[in-house]
Design an enzyme around this catalytic site. Structure first.
Site, PDB file in Angstrom:
ATOM      1  CG  HIS A 186      35.885  37.457  42.362  1.00 25.66           C
ATOM      2  ND1 HIS A 186      37.222  37.691  42.569  1.00 25.66           N
ATOM      3  CD2 HIS A 186      35.431  36.848  43.497  1.00 25.66           C
ATOM      4  CE1 HIS A 186      37.571  37.247  43.786  1.00 25.66           C
ATOM      5  NE2 HIS A 186      36.505  36.731  44.351  1.00 25.66           N
ATOM      6  CB  CYS A 209      13.964  45.038  37.506  1.00 21.47           C
ATOM      7  SG  CYS A 209      14.885  45.544  36.040  1.00 21.47           S
TER       8      CYS A 209
HETATM    9  P1  NAD Z   1      46.344  40.144  42.137  1.00 22.70           P
HETATM   10  O1  NAD Z   1      46.564  41.368  41.311  1.00 22.70           O
HETATM   11  O2  NAD Z   1      46.186  40.296  43.608  1.00 22.70           O
HETATM   12  O3  NAD Z   1      47.572  39.138  41.919  1.00 22.70           O
HETATM   13  C1  NAD Z   1      48.083  38.819  40.662  1.00 22.70           C
HETATM   14  C2  NAD Z   1      49.296  37.926  40.881  1.00 22.70           C
HETATM   15  O4  NAD Z   1      49.744  37.459  39.638  1.00 22.70           O
HETATM   16  C3  NAD Z   1      50.481  38.644  41.552  1.00 22.70           C
HETATM   17  O5  NAD Z   1      50.930  37.870  42.646  1.00 22.70           O
HETATM   18  C4  NAD Z   1      51.556  38.711  40.429  1.00 22.70           C
HETATM   19  O6  NAD Z   1      52.855  38.526  40.940  1.00 22.70           O
HETATM   20  C5  NAD Z   1      51.153  37.562  39.557  1.00 22.70           C
HETATM   21  N1  NAD Z   1      51.435  37.731  38.128  1.00 22.70           N
HETATM   22  C6  NAD Z   1      51.257  38.840  37.356  1.00 22.70           C
HETATM   23  N2  NAD Z   1      51.539  38.557  36.070  1.00 22.70           N
HETATM   24  C7  NAD Z   1      51.912  37.249  36.039  1.00 22.70           C
HETATM   25  C8  NAD Z   1      52.307  36.386  35.007  1.00 22.70           C
HETATM   26  N3  NAD Z   1      52.399  36.787  33.724  1.00 22.70           N
HETATM   27  N4  NAD Z   1      52.595  35.100  35.312  1.00 22.70           N
HETATM   28  C9  NAD Z   1      52.517  34.646  36.606  1.00 22.70           C
HETATM   29  N5  NAD Z   1      52.153  35.437  37.630  1.00 22.70           N
HETATM   30  C10 NAD Z   1      51.841  36.723  37.352  1.00 22.70           C
HETATM   31  O7  NAD Z   1      45.123  39.365  41.500  1.00 22.70           O
HETATM   32  P2  NAD Z   1      44.171  38.228  42.096  1.00 22.70           P
HETATM   33  O8  NAD Z   1      44.917  37.348  43.038  1.00 22.70           O
HETATM   34  O9  NAD Z   1      43.458  37.661  40.928  1.00 22.70           O
HETATM   35  O10 NAD Z   1      43.094  38.976  43.027  1.00 22.70           O
HETATM   36  C11 NAD Z   1      42.554  40.194  42.818  1.00 22.70           C
HETATM   37  C12 NAD Z   1      41.212  40.339  42.125  1.00 22.70           C
HETATM   38  O11 NAD Z   1      41.529  40.883  40.898  1.00 22.70           O
HETATM   39  C13 NAD Z   1      40.401  39.149  41.743  1.00 22.70           C
HETATM   40  O12 NAD Z   1      39.280  39.143  42.522  1.00 22.70           O
HETATM   41  C14 NAD Z   1      39.947  39.420  40.280  1.00 22.70           C
HETATM   42  O13 NAD Z   1      38.523  39.435  40.239  1.00 22.70           O
HETATM   43  C15 NAD Z   1      40.422  40.780  39.990  1.00 22.70           C
HETATM   44  N6  NAD Z   1      40.988  41.124  38.687  1.00 22.70           N
HETATM   45  C16 NAD Z   1      40.662  40.424  37.550  1.00 22.70           C
HETATM   46  C17 NAD Z   1      41.230  40.779  36.324  1.00 22.70           C
HETATM   47  C18 NAD Z   1      40.845  40.004  35.106  1.00 22.70           C
HETATM   48  O14 NAD Z   1      39.694  39.542  35.010  1.00 22.70           O
HETATM   49  N7  NAD Z   1      41.760  39.816  34.158  1.00 22.70           N
HETATM   50  C19 NAD Z   1      42.156  41.817  36.252  1.00 22.70           C
HETATM   51  C20 NAD Z   1      42.462  42.536  37.431  1.00 22.70           C
HETATM   52  C21 NAD Z   1      41.886  42.153  38.639  1.00 22.70           C
END
Ligand code: NAD
Length: 260
Positions: A125, A136
């Site tokens: 992503h 550009c």
């Molecule tokens: P999501 O928010 O859908 O899921 C996160 C998952 O992680 C949840 O199921 C939650 O229960 C679990 N979780 C949270 N903290 C945790 C921990 N400490 N240990 C274990 N599990 C934990 O996120 P996703 O599945 O990555 O999908 C959503 C989109 O979010 C992705 O496309 C990503 O690009 C984007 N995103 C990225 C960031 C980042 O770069 N740090 C932050 C927010 C969202």
């Protein structure tokens, strides 16, 4: 840690010991312990901001304004974040020669900061530390835009051609990067162990990767606080914080003498 958790950690450590080609797949949950909120947990990004779809971003200046407000408010946390114990444990897998690659949905760059080589990290992503002109393709570091946004510019424009600027990340409705997606599919189908960490596995096509691994016969370990669609196919499920679980697994792997 209770007895079931300790047994799960030991089973995961055993799988790591005997595997030689590990794919680690990460989502926002791997970075929450670095202070970056995920999207879907309570208090996550979607509790605070409505997502801006790519189509509306292109079509409407108002949507671009909302996009850049969220970016201005959330970027300082991303810029300051440091890798946590989970990122460091994944970097150890590379140092041990066991890591095929990290496939990440995250845009924060923390795997590279933890020590994984850039060529081992497949960013599905994109990466939030860069800004691109959609006309550009001029690229600039995201850090350079923060003072400009904070000075009151609501929708920055390309310094070269005046085109629409966007972070080098994939928004809802925006095409996935082709090369990275193909590479992630191939590597998932060729690994001997797939470890999914901190992802709700609801964003496709990324969420398909563990299914490719399982279909091809790889073992599956899931480290996530909440259930996922593929839990029934997992060899080990750890409902623990990623930093705690992965550090504990690596402690056991490195403490043993029979590493493959
Ligand atoms: P999501 O928010 O859908 O899921 C996160 C998952 O992680 C949840 O199921 C939650 O229960 C679990 N979780 C949270 N903290 C945790 C921990 N400490 N240990 C274990 N599990 C934990 O996120 P996703 O599945 O990555 O999908 C959503 C989109 O979010 C992705 O496309 C990503 O690009 C984007 N995103 C990225 C960031 C980042 O770069 N740090 C932050 C927010 C969202």
């Amino acid at each position: 840690m209770d007895r079931d958790e300790a047994q799960g950690i030991e089973r995961a450590a055993e799988l790591v010991r005997r595997s030689r080609k590990i794919v680690v797949f990460t989502g926002a949950g791997v970075s929450t312990e670095s202070g970056i909120p995920d999207f879907r947990s309570p208090g996550g990004i979607w509790d605070r901001y409505k997502p801006v779809e790519f189509g509306e971003f292109l079509a409407s200046r108002e949507a671009r304004e909302r996009y850049w407000i969220r970016s201005r408010e959330t970027y300082p946390t991303l810029a300051q974040a440091r890798p946590n114990a989970a990122h460091l444990a994944i970097a150890r897998l590379e140092q041990m020669g066991k890591l095929d690659c990290v496939i990440t949905q995250n845009v924060d760059g923390l795997h590279q900061k933890a020590g994984n080589s850039p060529e081992k990290v497949i960013e599905l992503h994109g990466n939030t530390h860069w800004v691109i002109c959609l006309s550009c393709s001029h690229r600039s570091p995201r850090s350079q835009w923060q003072p400009i946004l904070e000075s009151g510019v609501t929708v920055p424009e390309c310094p070269d051609c005046g085109g629409i600027l966007k972070a080098l990340t994939v928004s809802f409705g925006q095409p996935m990067p082709e090369r990275e997606t193909r590479e992630a599919e191939r590597r998932s189908a060729e690994c001997d162990l797939f470890i999914a960490v901190g992802s709700s596995l609801v964003v496709y096509p990324a969420a398909q990767m563990p299914a490719y691994a399982v279909q091809a016969g790889a073992a599956l370990v899931i480290v996530n606080m909440t259930p996922t669609y593929i839990d029934d196919h997992a060899d080990v499920i750890l409902r623990q914080k990623a930093g705690v679980a992965l550090a504990e697994i690596m402690k056991r792997v490195e403490g043993s003498s029979d590493v493959a």
